[in-house]
Design an enzyme around this catalytic site. Sequence first.
Site, PDB file in Angstrom:
ATOM      1  N   LYS A 131       1.360   6.187  -5.330  1.00 44.33           N
ATOM      2  CA  LYS A 131       1.537   4.761  -5.104  1.00 44.33           C
ATOM      3  C   LYS A 131       0.293   4.187  -4.436  1.00 44.33           C
ATOM      4  O   LYS A 131      -0.385   4.961  -3.746  1.00 44.33           O
ATOM      5  CB  LYS A 131       2.787   4.456  -4.280  1.00 44.33           C
ATOM      6  CG  LYS A 131       3.060   5.312  -3.030  1.00 44.33           C
ATOM      7  CD  LYS A 131       2.080   5.473  -1.919  1.00 44.33           C
ATOM      8  CE  LYS A 131       1.570   4.314  -1.126  1.00 44.33           C
ATOM      9  NZ  LYS A 131       0.713   4.746   0.019  1.00 44.33           N
ATOM     10  N   TYR A 155       6.170   0.303   0.920  1.00 42.98           N
ATOM     11  CA  TYR A 155       7.427   0.959   1.309  1.00 42.98           C
ATOM     12  C   TYR A 155       8.477  -0.076   1.723  1.00 42.98           C
ATOM     13  O   TYR A 155       9.663   0.093   1.461  1.00 42.98           O
ATOM     14  CB  TYR A 155       7.194   1.939   2.466  1.00 42.98           C
ATOM     15  CG  TYR A 155       6.390   3.148   2.064  1.00 42.98           C
ATOM     16  CD1 TYR A 155       6.999   4.222   1.435  1.00 42.98           C
ATOM     17  CD2 TYR A 155       5.021   3.223   2.297  1.00 42.98           C
ATOM     18  CE1 TYR A 155       6.274   5.333   1.052  1.00 42.98           C
ATOM     19  CE2 TYR A 155       4.278   4.335   1.928  1.00 42.98           C
ATOM     20  CZ  TYR A 155       4.909   5.381   1.301  1.00 42.98           C
ATOM     21  OH  TYR A 155       4.190   6.484   0.917  1.00 42.98           O
TER      22      TYR A 155
HETATM   23  P1  NAD Z   1      -7.852  10.734   0.909  1.00 41.26           P
HETATM   24  O1  NAD Z   1      -9.005   9.848   1.164  1.00 41.26           O
HETATM   25  O2  NAD Z   1      -7.462  11.681   1.987  1.00 41.26           O
HETATM   26  O3  NAD Z   1      -8.113  11.575  -0.422  1.00 41.26           O
HETATM   27  C1  NAD Z   1      -8.678  11.014  -1.576  1.00 41.26           C
HETATM   28  C2  NAD Z   1      -9.391  12.087  -2.364  1.00 41.26           C
HETATM   29  O4  NAD Z   1     -10.023  11.462  -3.475  1.00 41.26           O
HETATM   30  C3  NAD Z   1     -10.481  12.819  -1.572  1.00 41.26           C
HETATM   31  O5  NAD Z   1     -10.385  14.198  -1.788  1.00 41.26           O
HETATM   32  C4  NAD Z   1     -11.774  12.274  -2.183  1.00 41.26           C
HETATM   33  O6  NAD Z   1     -12.832  13.231  -2.155  1.00 41.26           O
HETATM   34  C5  NAD Z   1     -11.337  11.979  -3.603  1.00 41.26           C
HETATM   35  N1  NAD Z   1     -12.187  10.992  -4.300  1.00 41.26           N
HETATM   36  C6  NAD Z   1     -12.592  11.113  -5.571  1.00 41.26           C
HETATM   37  N2  NAD Z   1     -13.362  10.074  -5.910  1.00 41.26           N
HETATM   38  C7  NAD Z   1     -13.477   9.292  -4.820  1.00 41.26           C
HETATM   39  C8  NAD Z   1     -14.159   8.080  -4.563  1.00 41.26           C
HETATM   40  N3  NAD Z   1     -14.891   7.464  -5.508  1.00 41.26           N
HETATM   41  N4  NAD Z   1     -14.051   7.546  -3.338  1.00 41.26           N
HETATM   42  C9  NAD Z   1     -13.298   8.141  -2.391  1.00 41.26           C
HETATM   43  N5  NAD Z   1     -12.625   9.304  -2.588  1.00 41.26           N
HETATM   44  C10 NAD Z   1     -12.710   9.873  -3.802  1.00 41.26           C
HETATM   45  O7  NAD Z   1      -6.637   9.804   0.521  1.00 41.26           O
HETATM   46  P2  NAD Z   1      -5.084  10.152   0.540  1.00 41.26           P
HETATM   47  O8  NAD Z   1      -4.490   9.699   1.800  1.00 41.26           O
HETATM   48  O9  NAD Z   1      -4.869  11.544   0.109  1.00 41.26           O
HETATM   49  O10 NAD Z   1      -4.549   9.124  -0.583  1.00 41.26           O
HETATM   50  C11 NAD Z   1      -4.714   9.372  -1.970  1.00 41.26           C
HETATM   51  C12 NAD Z   1      -3.645   8.611  -2.748  1.00 41.26           C
HETATM   52  O11 NAD Z   1      -2.383   9.088  -2.349  1.00 41.26           O
HETATM   53  C13 NAD Z   1      -3.613   7.105  -2.502  1.00 41.26           C
HETATM   54  O12 NAD Z   1      -3.282   6.437  -3.681  1.00 41.26           O
HETATM   55  C14 NAD Z   1      -2.522   6.930  -1.477  1.00 41.26           C
HETATM   56  O13 NAD Z   1      -1.912   5.656  -1.530  1.00 41.26           O
HETATM   57  C15 NAD Z   1      -1.564   8.009  -1.875  1.00 41.26           C
HETATM   58  N6  NAD Z   1      -0.775   8.501  -0.738  1.00 41.26           N
HETATM   59  C16 NAD Z   1       0.571   8.569  -0.890  1.00 41.26           C
HETATM   60  C17 NAD Z   1       1.352   9.018   0.141  1.00 41.26           C
HETATM   61  C18 NAD Z   1       2.833   9.118  -0.039  1.00 41.26           C
HETATM   62  O14 NAD Z   1       3.528   9.352   0.952  1.00 41.26           O
HETATM   63  N7  NAD Z   1       3.357   8.996  -1.248  1.00 41.26           N
HETATM   64  C19 NAD Z   1       0.771   9.397   1.345  1.00 41.26           C
HETATM   65  C20 NAD Z   1      -0.607   9.341   1.464  1.00 41.26           C
HETATM   66  C21 NAD Z   1      -1.377   8.887   0.401  1.00 41.26           C
END
Ligand code: NAD
Length: 388
Positions: A142, A228
Amino acid sequence: MADLLTSDSSRREFMRTLSLGAGASLLGASALASPLEWLAPARKLGVALVGLGNYSSGQLAPALQQTTYCQLAGVVTGSPAKAAQWQKQYGLAAKNCYDYKTFDRILDNPAIDIVYVVLPNALHAEYVVRAAQAGKHVICEKPMATSVADAQHMLAAMKKAGKQFSIGYRLHFEPHNQAMMRLGQTAAYGKINHLAADNGFKFGPGGTPWRVNKQLSGGGPLMDMGIYCLQGCLYTKGQVPVSVTAKFTPETGSGYFKEVEAGVNWQLRFADGAVADCRTSYAENMQGRLRADAANGWLELEPAFGYGGLAGRTSKNDGLLNLPNINQQAAQMDDFAQCILQNKPTRVPGEMGLRDVQLLEAIYRAAETGRAVSTTDVVQLIDRTSAK
Ligand code: NAD
């Protein structure tokens, strides 16, 4: 049928469905709530996580150690060091690990059934479309996309691929939120007249920079945390709103919010006159709350939206929201695997993701214009399955 069975994994899936169906009819349909409850899958479906950031490493990969119908089989990462570390930590085969350039070769890999896109929001569209073209089932985090146009494009690609598509809406598999859906949708406390929801956190020096970069995030806390609240109000009320008004909350002077909002308050109106007041922020820590005031009482979750520690109470002190906390992500991914194995629809389909992106856009439009925005033309879809 022929083109549905072109890959090894489709053939395996088909054979499995066939044998499950035959087994079920031998025993009689009524004897079995779910054939998979007595027949373990021949092979757990293989999941490849795309993007190994906080959510993949902290939640999804550990959850995939607890799943019954699917397992972590591969990864897609831009970092060779991370690929090596994950191979070691999770015993992944090197042939199941890709980078963003080689990702499309996943087409030829029968060990990967499901691609789970866990990238910054604006990258969801590209990777879902590429996964669809590779003939994989997809879970997308999401918010589904950063624009309605992208969401529609993703849905069209998944339809063309003929594969299952769901959004990572883990709370549809979580007991407290499922009880809110059930009690709300059945009007157990009478007609719901008012809802309130809030969710947010204080974005600080440790915050992931893409979250405040509009091009990558599509927006601030509304896209990330406010979604949410939006979801909670819709699934508790059991209706899609007819209009929305909204107001951005002031800049905090932190310097983080040059491109995205620091916070937003919004109000949803439903056709029967009910109203939902919602708040989200990157400038304030909020526990996450979901409350419904109905004709004969109230019900409330706080914390409502986290990975664990959720708690609920009702005006009647009836204990209906005293429920266990579970591994939400394991339940979510196992349900998706079962949808694939049994060829049944997911309760959190891409269309629900599109609905929410339409509503998020309407909230931004309302905040930008200061006017009420009609939402009668958004996808009319409510999850009734989780509420049962
Ligand atoms: P994060 O920043 O921790 O991870 C993102 C990953 O994408 C990293 O490993 C990064 O290296 C990679 N990436 C690849 N190309 C990139 C770019 N151009 N710029 C930046 N990063 C790049 O983020 P996250 O918290 O893991 O979130 C990722 C997704 O998951 C989002 O869409 C977020 O909304 C979703 N999320 C959902 C929940 C949930 O409870 N459902 C919780 C957290 C995050």
